[in-house]
Design an enzyme around this catalytic site. Structure first.
Site, PDB file in Angstrom:
ATOM      1  N   LYS A  39      20.021 -29.398 -14.856  1.00  0.00           N
ATOM      2  CA  LYS A  39      21.299 -29.241 -14.167  1.00  0.00           C
ATOM      3  C   LYS A  39      21.632 -30.472 -13.324  1.00  0.00           C
ATOM      4  O   LYS A  39      22.769 -30.949 -13.321  1.00  0.00           O
ATOM      5  CB  LYS A  39      21.272 -27.972 -13.299  1.00  0.00           C
ATOM      6  CG  LYS A  39      22.615 -27.617 -12.675  1.00  0.00           C
ATOM      7  CD  LYS A  39      22.740 -26.125 -12.423  1.00  0.00           C
ATOM      8  CE  LYS A  39      21.838 -25.640 -11.309  1.00  0.00           C
ATOM      9  NZ  LYS A  39      22.450 -25.847  -9.967  1.00  0.00           N
ATOM     10  N   ARG A  44      25.106 -35.422 -12.889  1.00  0.00           N
ATOM     11  CA  ARG A  44      25.159 -36.861 -12.649  1.00  0.00           C
ATOM     12  C   ARG A  44      25.645 -37.617 -13.881  1.00  0.00           C
ATOM     13  O   ARG A  44      26.405 -38.588 -13.765  1.00  0.00           O
ATOM     14  CB  ARG A  44      23.786 -37.357 -12.187  1.00  0.00           C
ATOM     15  CG  ARG A  44      23.468 -36.935 -10.743  1.00  0.00           C
ATOM     16  CD  ARG A  44      21.975 -37.015 -10.439  1.00  0.00           C
ATOM     17  NE  ARG A  44      21.692 -36.805  -9.022  1.00  0.00           N
ATOM     18  CZ  ARG A  44      21.654 -35.603  -8.432  1.00  0.00           C
ATOM     19  NH1 ARG A  44      21.907 -34.512  -9.144  1.00  0.00           N
ATOM     20  NH2 ARG A  44      21.376 -35.499  -7.145  1.00  0.00           N
ATOM     21  N   GLY A 112      26.941 -26.504  -5.236  1.00  0.00           N
ATOM     22  CA  GLY A 112      26.790 -27.417  -4.117  1.00  0.00           C
ATOM     23  C   GLY A 112      26.669 -28.852  -4.566  1.00  0.00           C
ATOM     24  O   GLY A 112      27.158 -29.778  -3.894  1.00  0.00           O
ATOM     25  N   ARG A 140      28.157 -22.587   2.797  1.00  0.00           N
ATOM     26  CA  ARG A 140      27.039 -23.538   2.842  1.00  0.00           C
ATOM     27  C   ARG A 140      27.406 -24.768   3.657  1.00  0.00           C
ATOM     28  O   ARG A 140      28.544 -25.228   3.642  1.00  0.00           O
ATOM     29  CB  ARG A 140      26.632 -23.934   1.409  1.00  0.00           C
ATOM     30  CG  ARG A 140      25.852 -22.840   0.713  1.00  0.00           C
ATOM     31  CD  ARG A 140      25.449 -23.262  -0.684  1.00  0.00           C
ATOM     32  NE  ARG A 140      26.109 -22.434  -1.685  1.00  0.00           N
ATOM     33  CZ  ARG A 140      26.152 -22.721  -2.981  1.00  0.00           C
ATOM     34  NH1 ARG A 140      25.583 -23.823  -3.427  1.00  0.00           N
ATOM     35  NH2 ARG A 140      26.769 -21.915  -3.816  1.00  0.00           N
ATOM     36  N   GLN A 188      21.139 -34.293  -2.710  1.00  0.00           N
ATOM     37  CA  GLN A 188      22.595 -34.210  -2.754  1.00  0.00           C
ATOM     38  C   GLN A 188      23.225 -35.063  -1.663  1.00  0.00           C
ATOM     39  O   GLN A 188      24.206 -35.785  -1.911  1.00  0.00           O
ATOM     40  CB  GLN A 188      23.043 -32.757  -2.606  1.00  0.00           C
ATOM     41  CG  GLN A 188      22.653 -31.867  -3.772  1.00  0.00           C
ATOM     42  CD  GLN A 188      23.070 -30.419  -3.553  1.00  0.00           C
ATOM     43  OE1 GLN A 188      23.682 -30.089  -2.541  1.00  0.00           O
ATOM     44  NE2 GLN A 188      22.736 -29.550  -4.495  1.00  0.00           N
ATOM     45  N   ASP A 335      13.544 -25.614  -5.126  1.00  0.00           N
ATOM     46  CA  ASP A 335      14.188 -24.516  -5.840  1.00  0.00           C
ATOM     47  C   ASP A 335      13.189 -23.511  -6.410  1.00  0.00           C
ATOM     48  O   ASP A 335      13.567 -22.392  -6.773  1.00  0.00           O
ATOM     49  CB  ASP A 335      15.056 -25.060  -6.977  1.00  0.00           C
ATOM     50  CG  ASP A 335      16.309 -25.757  -6.469  1.00  0.00           C
ATOM     51  OD1 ASP A 335      16.825 -25.343  -5.407  1.00  0.00           O
ATOM     52  OD2 ASP A 335      16.771 -26.706  -7.118  1.00  0.00           O
ATOM     53  N   LYS A 362      20.766 -22.343   0.758  1.00  0.00           N
ATOM     54  CA  LYS A 362      21.019 -22.420  -0.675  1.00  0.00           C
ATOM     55  C   LYS A 362      22.112 -21.415  -1.035  1.00  0.00           C
ATOM     56  O   LYS A 362      22.891 -20.994  -0.185  1.00  0.00           O
ATOM     57  CB  LYS A 362      19.716 -22.151  -1.437  1.00  0.00           C
ATOM     58  CG  LYS A 362      18.667 -23.243  -1.271  1.00  0.00           C
ATOM     59  CD  LYS A 362      19.066 -24.491  -2.015  1.00  0.00           C
ATOM     60  CE  LYS A 362      17.989 -25.554  -2.001  1.00  0.00           C
ATOM     61  NZ  LYS A 362      18.364 -26.738  -2.816  1.00  0.00           N
ATOM     62  N   ARG A 366      17.465 -18.012   1.009  1.00  0.00           N
ATOM     63  CA  ARG A 366      16.385 -17.667   0.083  1.00  0.00           C
ATOM     64  C   ARG A 366      15.080 -17.306   0.775  1.00  0.00           C
ATOM     65  O   ARG A 366      14.174 -16.785   0.125  1.00  0.00           O
ATOM     66  CB  ARG A 366      16.168 -18.803  -0.928  1.00  0.00           C
ATOM     67  CG  ARG A 366      17.259 -18.864  -1.986  1.00  0.00           C
ATOM     68  CD  ARG A 366      16.978 -19.880  -3.050  1.00  0.00           C
ATOM     69  NE  ARG A 366      18.082 -19.934  -4.007  1.00  0.00           N
ATOM     70  CZ  ARG A 366      18.358 -20.992  -4.759  1.00  0.00           C
ATOM     71  NH1 ARG A 366      17.617 -22.092  -4.662  1.00  0.00           N
ATOM     72  NH2 ARG A 366      19.375 -20.950  -5.612  1.00  0.00           N
TER      73      ARG A 366
END
Length: 449
Positions: A39, A44, A112, A140, A188, A335, A362, A366
């Protein structure tokens, strides 16, 4: 402990207009899975080739809700993106300085990555951009990108004292010669700063508190961007010429493969082969953690695809022991940490996850949601400010769990259900389409009587 009947009894029903899935203990886990494309790299490859000049083919792109959001946003900049006859994606890059001011609000959906990376691009181009998303994304934190991009010269306004979406950006003048230490160890955030830095009048330096995934530096570097990297300091010199579009083959996503890596490790009779998985060192923390716990994970057919290390993973059942997970391991497995907690529930001894405050911002909180889900499965677990404390070695009981719209947690519940005594129902199960549209089909394929 183990229930000696049925495989995956997947059934569907409408639950408050969402899909729920019910499953039971699988006697064996066997087979091969080729997980969807990475992902992070998919986002990108789409964005950077849109910034570059020329035509690019992207093969193996993840086709999911998140990447569709990125494609839709890029088209609003005037980028021509097409489906090719061989199933790949064609991008006709406009060049950094030829992107149009977006002709509509940029709806980033649940992604995000889309919002934060596009914010860096919007900071550099002339005009006004407005970015929004779904309920989850609008909750977020965005001050982590608003602050550094404002420091670089962009004018940005956001809700809740410039901390929450929607975000409005007036870009076009980026001031270089700056050193920026992001408030969070986040790829990010780093990427948003570097993308804005492409438009700067002088070089910029990002100083990371912890090393984060480096896909941005690798891919932009392959397109002609100039980086000087010393430890956790990344310096970007503004390109003198346009970036060059390049073809990209996207390997399988290790964050997606993670559910099968953990499921096979904790199941009493499992052997799975996961094909073409990206094993970038900045992303492969889960493998290191499970090996510390005693996991049986072998890497075969090691190779490079598009500059990224890739391997086939052979994962077998293992007797696991609890470990402490903190420090530099955290950003390399951020993650996957809810799945680490599940592994800790099956392991002998205690597993402690710390330094993981990032989990609270997230798609859901989480830490709290993983605590609740595993508690419902009968796991003895404590919620910490920055992580979880799991007491292992106890039976896992079937449960009814809600993913809270979080794709990673839906997969966590499914993995727990494969080893649980009794039926497990995953509510809001269709949330997996954010990153893994074929998840439930692949689960049916590997579960055997």
């Amino acid at each position: 402990m183990w229930k000696k009947k049925i495989l995956l009894g997947v059934c569907e029903e409408i639950y408050k207009m969402k899909i729920s899935r019910t499953l039971s203990f699988a006697n064996k886990l066997r087979g091969e899975i080729t997980v969807p494309g990475d992902k992070s790299l998919s986002h990108r490859a789409l964005m950077f080739n849109s910034l570059a000049k020329g035509k690019a083919h992207i093969k193996g792109l993840l086709h999911s809700d998140d990447t569709n959001s990125t494609i839709d946003c890029l088209k609003k900049f005037g980028v021509d993106i097409q489906n090719d006859s061989d199933g790949s994606i064609l991008i006709f890059g406009k060049g950094m300085h030829s992107l149009n001011e977006p002709n509509d609000v940029l709806d980033c959906g649940n992604s995000g990555t889309t919002m934060r990376l596009l914010s860096g691009i919007c900071a550099g181009i002339n005009g006004i951009s407005i970015l929004t998303g779904d309920d989850s994304l609008r909750s977020r934190p965005m001050d982590r990108i608003v602050d550094p991009l404002t420091f670089l010269g962009a004018q940005i306004f956001a809700r809740n004292n410039n901390s929450l979406p929607p975000v409005m950006i007036k870009g076009g003048k980026i001031i270089g010669g700056q050193r920026i230490t992001p408030s969070a160890a986040s790829a990010q955030v780093k990427s948003a700063i570097l993308l804005a830095g492409l438009y700067a009048d002088e070089e910029i330096t990002v100083v990371e508190s912890k090393t984060t995934r480096d896909h941005t530096e690798k891919l932009l570097g392959a397109m002609g961007a100039k980086f000087s990297i010393h430890g956790n300091e990344i310096t970007l010199s503004p390109p003198q010429n346009e970036l060059s579009a390049i073809d990209v083959t996207v390997p399988g996503d290790i964050s997606t493969a993670a559910v099968w890596i953990v499921a096979a490790s904790i199941h009493p009779d499992a052997e799975l082969t996961l094909r073409n998985v990206g094993i970038n060192q900045t992303r492969s923390g889960l493998i290191d953690i499970l090996r510390l716990m005693g996991g049986d994970i072998k890497l075969e057919n090691n190779r490079y695809i598009g500059g990224e290390p890739v391997a086939d993973l052979i994962v077998r059942s293992a007797s696991l022991t609890g470990v402490n997970v903190s420090g530099e391991l955290i950003p390399r497995a951020i993650d996957e940490l809810p799945l680490v907690a599940l592994a800790g529930a099956v392991a002998e001894g205690e597993t402690v996850i710390q330094d993981a405050q990032e989990l609270r911002v997230k798609e859901s909180d989480r830490i709290s949601t993983t605590f609740k889900i595993l508690s419902d499965f009968g796991v003895k677990i404590e919620e910490l400010d920055d992580g979880l404390h799991v007491y292992g070695g106890n039976p896992i009981n079937g449960a009814i769990m809600n993913s809270s719209g979080d794709h990673r947690l839906a997969m966590l519940g499914a993995a727990a259900g494969l080893i649980a005594d009794g039926e497990t129902t995953v509510e809001d199960a269709d949330s997996v389409t954010v990153s893994y549209p074929t998840f439930w089909e692949d689960m049916e394929k590997i579960c055997q009587l």
